[in-house]
Design an enzyme around this catalytic site. Structure first.
Site, mmCIF file in Angstrom:
data_model
loop_
_atom_site.group_PDB
_atom_site.id
_atom_site.type_symbol
_atom_site.label_atom_id
_atom_site.label_comp_id
_atom_site.label_asym_id
_atom_site.label_seq_id
_atom_site.Cartn_x
_atom_site.Cartn_y
_atom_site.Cartn_z
ATOM 1 N N HIS A 224 0.855 -1.188 0.000
ATOM 2 C CA HIS A 224 0.000 0.000 0.000
ATOM 3 C C HIS A 224 0.889 1.236 0.000
ATOM 4 O O HIS A 224 1.978 1.246 0.584
ATOM 5 C CB HIS A 224 -0.923 -0.008 1.214
ATOM 6 C CG HIS A 224 -2.096 -0.924 1.070
ATOM 7 N ND1 HIS A 224 -3.386 -0.540 1.340
ATOM 8 C CD2 HIS A 224 -2.170 -2.219 0.659
ATOM 9 C CE1 HIS A 224 -4.202 -1.545 1.114
ATOM 10 N NE2 HIS A 224 -3.498 -2.580 0.708
ATOM 11 N N GLU A 226 1.058 4.204 1.444
ATOM 12 C CA GLU A 226 1.562 4.802 2.677
ATOM 13 C C GLU A 226 2.710 3.993 3.258
ATOM 14 O O GLU A 226 3.702 4.542 3.755
ATOM 15 C CB GLU A 226 0.457 4.894 3.736
ATOM 16 C CG GLU A 226 -0.776 5.653 3.287
ATOM 17 C CD GLU A 226 -1.835 4.729 2.695
ATOM 18 O OE1 GLU A 226 -1.503 3.910 1.816
ATOM 19 O OE2 GLU A 226 -3.010 4.829 3.120
ATOM 20 N N CYS A 279 -6.744 3.140 4.371
ATOM 21 C CA CYS A 279 -7.698 2.048 4.545
ATOM 22 C C CYS A 279 -7.842 1.717 6.027
ATOM 23 O O CYS A 279 -6.950 1.949 6.838
ATOM 24 C CB CYS A 279 -7.269 0.828 3.751
ATOM 25 S SG CYS A 279 -5.776 0.002 4.361
ATOM 26 N N CYS A 349 -3.790 0.361 6.977
ATOM 27 C CA CYS A 349 -2.932 1.552 6.960
ATOM 28 C C CYS A 349 -3.298 2.518 8.087
ATOM 29 O O CYS A 349 -2.420 3.159 8.666
ATOM 30 C CB CYS A 349 -3.033 2.251 5.608
ATOM 31 S SG CYS A 349 -2.278 1.320 4.251
#
Length: 540
Positions: A224, A226, A279, A349
């Site tokens: 992801h 981040e 998320c 995240c």
């Protein structure tokens, strides 16, 4: 090496990979001025022009000026509109004046006999101005920043820098490989007046399949944006540590601290940009609840705690998108269970950002050398809710007051960064299935961008090489830093896991964090199997 803020925006063609257009705000012009007539481009200039984005602009112009201008704006991450600014004339012979606006910049107005024609010609005029400027930039070799700085907020500036850096670095990478449904960056500022420098970047929205887990630390489990950007940020910190000299640290971001460690100098701050909500807990709200940009300087957190489900820990879905609550998956992951088909679980995240705001961005290994490094701000593009974001990334841990904060060993704390969204920039919601690719970069990489296959956690390609942001690669940087400062005691530790466990203050803070999550009924933090972290340097 720090980027000069001026050089960042005015550089030579051979140092740039993508054209960047001036978006200084300007007053509407009373009449449409024709673009200056220029001699045809040479073959070399034409090639450079297409690399700079002129070809794309011409394509936008040729297919349909209105949709082309809007598509161009979206590709750059800007808000765009075509506005009726004046109407005159009798009903049988009306005159409509339209103007295009992109990213805060007004383009010359045009006059037409009907609204459809006015919109079309306004978009056409804007694209022709952009083409003329782009061709001129190819000749002069100068590129100008895309968004206005004066009058824009901190969050606008962070977003501007992030998208400019992404566009410049990835101009020559095939679009389908970028994985750019979500972009995340870390930006460093040296004082309030410094515009900022992007020090790491990541894209992606995938996690590896369980069968791809590695016993040698070779797989990047979470791709992801981040998380990838934060791993690049760790590489940036190592690059700064490896050139740090306590006798001459004027240009360094570090200064001496207690116990032989270093800390980030006062005035140097780090800012996280994400093009959409992280998320997990920070994204669990309806789009209709999204907030408008707050006034500049509004820093007070007002977290929302509306029901018992808010604040719960969540895990990502293997090889897919979305998250599920941890209470629906209480089984402790085991290596053999995952190899036999048990679903791999990775914390969301939002939960990882919460952890960064308690334990710091640097992680366990770097706390052998530096004090915790915390975020100063978090900027979102699309899907922003102040109440949900603040709860998710920090205020969950302060729900019951300061009891948890006071339980943490010094110098750990509960960090509450400034949060907000951008105003002049528009990060649209990208629909459809995301690409499996993930891009990573940090400042010390110069122009080298790495593209991963997010479902395999390896460099995209036939060989599936080990990524520079993998555990094994970061462990090599850790050992290089140990050698640099003469820490033979740390070099003697047999494995990656042992090196992390030896960071005792960090581990005590982590234990307090995990226990508090359970006490507050947020759930159990789910870790990867212990075997996954038990590799030695000889295996790397």
């Amino acid at each position: 090496m720090e980027e000069n803020p001026q050089n960042f925006f005015t550089v030579k063609q051979q140092q740039q990979q993508q054209h960047q257009v001036s978006f200084e705000p300007q007053a509407p012009a009373p009449t449409l001025s024709p673009c200056p007539s220029l001699a045809p481009l040479t073959v070399q200039e034409l090639e450079a022009a297409h690399a700079a984005g002129v070809g794309d602009l011409i394509n936008y112009l040729n297919k349909n000026a209105i949709s082309g201008l809007l598509e161009y704006a979206r590709s750059k991450g800007f808000a765009a509109e075509i506005k009726l600014v004046h109407q005159a004339g009798p009903p049988h012979d009306p005159k409509f004046t339209y103007q295009a606006k992109v990213g805060g910049r007004w383009f010359p107005p045009v006059c037409a006999n009907n609204k459809k024609q006015g919109k079309q010609e306004a978009a056409d005029a804007a694209l022709r101005v952009l083409i003329g400027e782009a061709e001129k930039a190819v000749r002069t070799g100068e590129f100008i920043m895309e968004l206005p700085v004066s009058g824009s907020t901190l969050h606008d500036q962070i977003a501007m820098l992030s998208h400019q850096r992404f566009n410049a670095l990835t101009a020559r990478i095939q679009h389908c490989l970028l994985g750019r449904k979500i972009l995340a960056t870390f930006v460093m500022k040296r004082g309030e007046e410094h515009l900022g420098t992007v020090v790491s970047m990541g894209t992606g929205n995938r996690c590896v399949k369980g069968e791809e887990l590695s016993l040698k630390g070779d797989t990047v489990n979470d791709c992801h944006a981040e998380i990838i950007s934060r791993r690049g940020f760790i590489r940036f910190l190592y690059s700064e540590l490896l050139k740090y000299d306590p006798a001459s640290n004027e240009g360094s971001i570090f200064e001496p601290s207690e116990g032989g460690k270093v800390r980030v100098k006062k005035g140097i701050t780090f800012h996280l940009y994400i093009s959409t909500a992280p998320c997990g807990d920070g994204a669990l709200f309806d789009k209709s609840c999204s907030d408008l940009p707050a006034p500049q300087g509004s820093c007070q957190h007002q977290p929302l705690f509306e029901n018992i489900k808010q604040g719960k820990l969540r895990t990502k879905v293997e090889n897919g998108e979305g998250t599920i609550p941890v209470e629906s998956s209480d089984i402790v992951p085991t290596w053999d269970g995952i190899q036999h088909g048990e679903r791999l679980r990775t914390m969301s995240c939002s939960d990882k950002m919460l952890r960064w705001n308690v334990l710091g961005l640097q992680g366990a290994l770097l706390t052998h050398f530096t004090e915790p490094v915390y975020l100063s701000s978090v900027t979102l593009g699309y899907l922003y809710s102040h109440g949900h974001l603040t709860r998710a990334v920090c205020c969950r841990m302060s729900r019951d007051g300061d009891a948890f904060k006071q339980s943490l060993p010094t110098p750990f704390t509960v960090n509450h960064p400034q949060v907000g969204r951008v105003s002049v920039y528009d990060s649209i919601r990208h629909t459809g299935k995301t690409k499996e690719s993930s891009v990573n970069w940090c400042l010390s990489d110069e122009l080298s961008v790495e593209v991963l296959d997010g479902t395999k956690g390896k460099v995209d390609g036939v060989k599936l090489a080990v990524s520079r942001v993998s555990k094994s690669s970061l462990f090599q940087l850790f050992r290089a830093q140990c050698s640099h400062v003469g820490r033979g005691d740390l070099l003697a530790l047999p494995s990656y896991r042992d090196a992390k466990q030896a960071a005792q203050p960090f581990q005590r803070a982590k234990e307090s964090f995990v226990r508090a999550l359970q006490d507050m009924s947020y759930g159990n933090w789910i870790c990867k199997p212990v075997e996954e972290k038990s590799f030695s340097y000889d295996e790397v």
